[in-house]
Scaffold this motif. Sequence first.
Motif, PDB file in Angstrom:
ATOM      1  N   VAL A 595       0.851  -1.184   0.000  1.00  0.00           N
ATOM      2  CA  VAL A 595       0.000   0.000   0.000  1.00  0.00           C
ATOM      3  C   VAL A 595       0.888   1.235   0.000  1.00  0.00           C
ATOM      4  CG1 VAL A 595      -1.721   1.336   1.265  1.00  0.00           C
ATOM      5  CG2 VAL A 595      -1.851  -1.157   1.239  1.00  0.00           C
ATOM      6  N   TYR A 596       0.639   2.117  -0.951  1.00  0.00           N
ATOM      7  CA  TYR A 596       1.361   3.391  -0.975  1.00  0.00           C
ATOM      8  C   TYR A 596       0.525   4.440  -0.264  1.00  0.00           C
ATOM      9  CZ  TYR A 596       3.422   7.774  -2.425  1.00  0.00           C
ATOM     10  OH  TYR A 596       3.982   9.029  -2.408  1.00  0.00           O
ATOM     11  N   LEU A 597       1.111   5.104   0.720  1.00  0.00           N
ATOM     12  CA  LEU A 597       0.465   6.195   1.441  1.00  0.00           C
ATOM     13  C   LEU A 597       1.120   7.507   1.024  1.00  0.00           C
ATOM     14  CD1 LEU A 597       0.228   4.641   5.025  1.00  0.00           C
ATOM     15  CD2 LEU A 597      -1.498   4.635   3.215  1.00  0.00           C
ATOM     16  N   PRO A 598       0.359   8.452   0.465  1.00  0.00           N
ATOM     17  CA  PRO A 598       0.930   9.736   0.040  1.00  0.00           C
ATOM     18  C   PRO A 598       1.424  10.561   1.229  1.00  0.00           C
ATOM     19  CG  PRO A 598      -1.208   9.324  -0.980  1.00  0.00           C
ATOM     20  CD  PRO A 598      -1.048   8.313   0.113  1.00  0.00           C
ATOM     21  N   ALA A 599       1.923  11.739   0.934  1.00  0.00           N
ATOM     22  CA  ALA A 599       2.533  12.606   1.950  1.00  0.00           C
ATOM     23  C   ALA A 599       1.580  12.876   3.104  1.00  0.00           C
ATOM     24  CB  ALA A 599       2.970  13.919   1.305  1.00  0.00           C
TER      25      ALA A 599
END
Length: 715
Positions: A595-599
């Motif tokens: 899972v990519y979590l943005p800034a």
Amino acid sequence: MLKIKRRFYICIVVLSYCTALFGQSKQVTELAPGVKKITVGSIDKFTPYSFCDEKPQTAAMEKLKAGKLPFDINNIAVQITDRGVLVDVPLDADEQLYGFGLQIGSFNQRGLRKKPIVNDNPSNDLGYTHGPTTFYISNKGYGILINTTRYTTFYCGTTEKNLATNNIAKATGGGNSVEELYSNKNNAEGYVEADIPGAKGIEVFVFEGPDMISVMQRYNLFSGGGAMPAIWGLGVKYRVKADFKQDQVKNIANYFRNNHIPCDVLGLEPKWQTTAYSCSYVWNPAYFPAPKRLIDSMKLQGFKLNLWEHAFVNPASPLYTPLKKRSGDYLVWGGLVPDFADTSSANIFAAYHDKTFVKEGISGFKMDECDNSNISFGNATWSFPEHSRFPSGIDGEQMHQVFGLLYQKSIYNIYKHANIRTYLDVRASNAFASSYPAVLYSDTYDHDEYIRMVVNSGFSGMLWSPEVRESSTIADLMRRSQTAVLSAQTLYNSWYLKNPPWLQIKIDENNKNQLMDNSKQIEADVRKLLEFRMSLIPYLYDAFADYHYKGIPPFRALVVDYPNDKRTYNVSNEYMIGQSILAAPLTEKQNERKVYLPAGNWYNFNTGEKLAGDSTYTIATSFTELPIFIKEGTILPLAKPVEHVSADTKFEITCRVYGNEATGSLFEDDGVTFDYNKGGYNTISLNYKSRKGTANRKGKYKFNRYFIKSWQVIR
């Protein structure tokens, strides 16, 4: 340049001069704040926007930040030839493109040839889909809509013209393998081309940002504002087996209530009618001898009833004679194809449904078969041909593109005129449908594609339902259920299953009443997921209020909120729900996923763990947990689960606070009428600061639906 002062933000302002272009005049006008229209040549009578009756929400659009195109609007070139119309739109080398409706086989459209055509079995990445639109959005902060119902092909940076200015050196080198020769990996720079055969003129709508989410807000607000479904529609819908009789429907209703499994809507499938292919729209007395008694008894148990149908009218139908001369010149399954492009025809169809069903208490309809037969196969021939003609003058090709759109409009207007909200199912749509509370579905059943369609739906002003049917394994059932809970509509479609799919995942055994040995445990696990859905209703309802009043899609891709983050450009299996929830569904194949979590900082909903953004994590989510992450600074209002939502339901709210300081909101109204358009609603501002939570209610609605019972701080 002629300038006219805009009064009440309604007047059309001429912004540009008329100039000679390929023998045609070109005019640029402003239709609403940040929405411009290029007009060239003779415009078709029937366009997607010609069917949009909703007025642009100009006051809300005026509040958005002013956008600026990354190119001069006059550099959008329109050429009219003996073939049709060709539109060239400038394109930067690093530009990313999204949209073209409810796409199933692709996400980032840069480098593809797209042909958004309505089709009953979307496949591959060409663009055939249940919800085609000729509308795309750039991460540079603008959107382009070609206002046509004709079949249109877009070349999204895939073609290179033979110009005197070509760089000869660019053509040198390259491989000799077949794969290399045909892959066309070199994205062409300079333009997106839209090819519209047969057109003699065109309107090009330009939506200015300044960013992606502003573009989508402008589009939805220009379409009349996003849909505001009945609050009960955000609960759980269950469609019963196609051949169920009246007593069997009562039995399944009793099953839900006796086992305390949340459910708001029961859907009846084809056998409720005397004939279904084509449709009679007449109750089948052999199956439903007392339909009014059924409707009333279901209401007493808190159920709404939804009826399956399609729009092809059987000779035995009471609608056949009134519509005989108001339909197309070809039949489908021996039935008429109503000319929904003609207002009087649509009104006849709607008036019958109003008197026969809506006034009797039917809460909504499932509008099936309004897409075209699968045009990628020669033996798929059930629908009307493209060369059909209709009394209004629209042809078969154009009618196919908007048939589902006009069908849902006809049904929706019944409820709107009666001041009753609904939540519909439909199998086809098109542009400017944002205001219709209709959820698309499909007979395709690939879970990965269903997730991608949730992500893509936000680019088009459409809603998508990744419905659950049978499953290959328990893992498949539970993962699909998780995705359904995290979508616009939580739907189990058991049209060919005698028992709920969680009691037996195999079709034959299910229909023989041979339930799984662990069926009660699986039932309990599903109940837990559905209870979470009911807990989420206040949050979802507030997200739909933002959709209606601000144009913010309730379900949207990460790139919309983070357009400058290159790592979001191709993330097609994660999406935002409302302002603060990031969903990352898993499929049967996955015990864990990346899972990519943005800034920014995020919290794992299940564990409370705080995670730094701009990073990728591997997560493992059990079948009874939800793969969601909450943005820091959020107050997530979770309700005590109820088994169904009624007009007088009161939600007990626990405010989950993520971080030391946080905000949130709730939208409060009667949930079932359009009185919110007259100011009949409240907004509740939630704030947490200095270790204290407050809830401030403002508005004219007198009934308090939400009660804050507790605050739970997660740091």
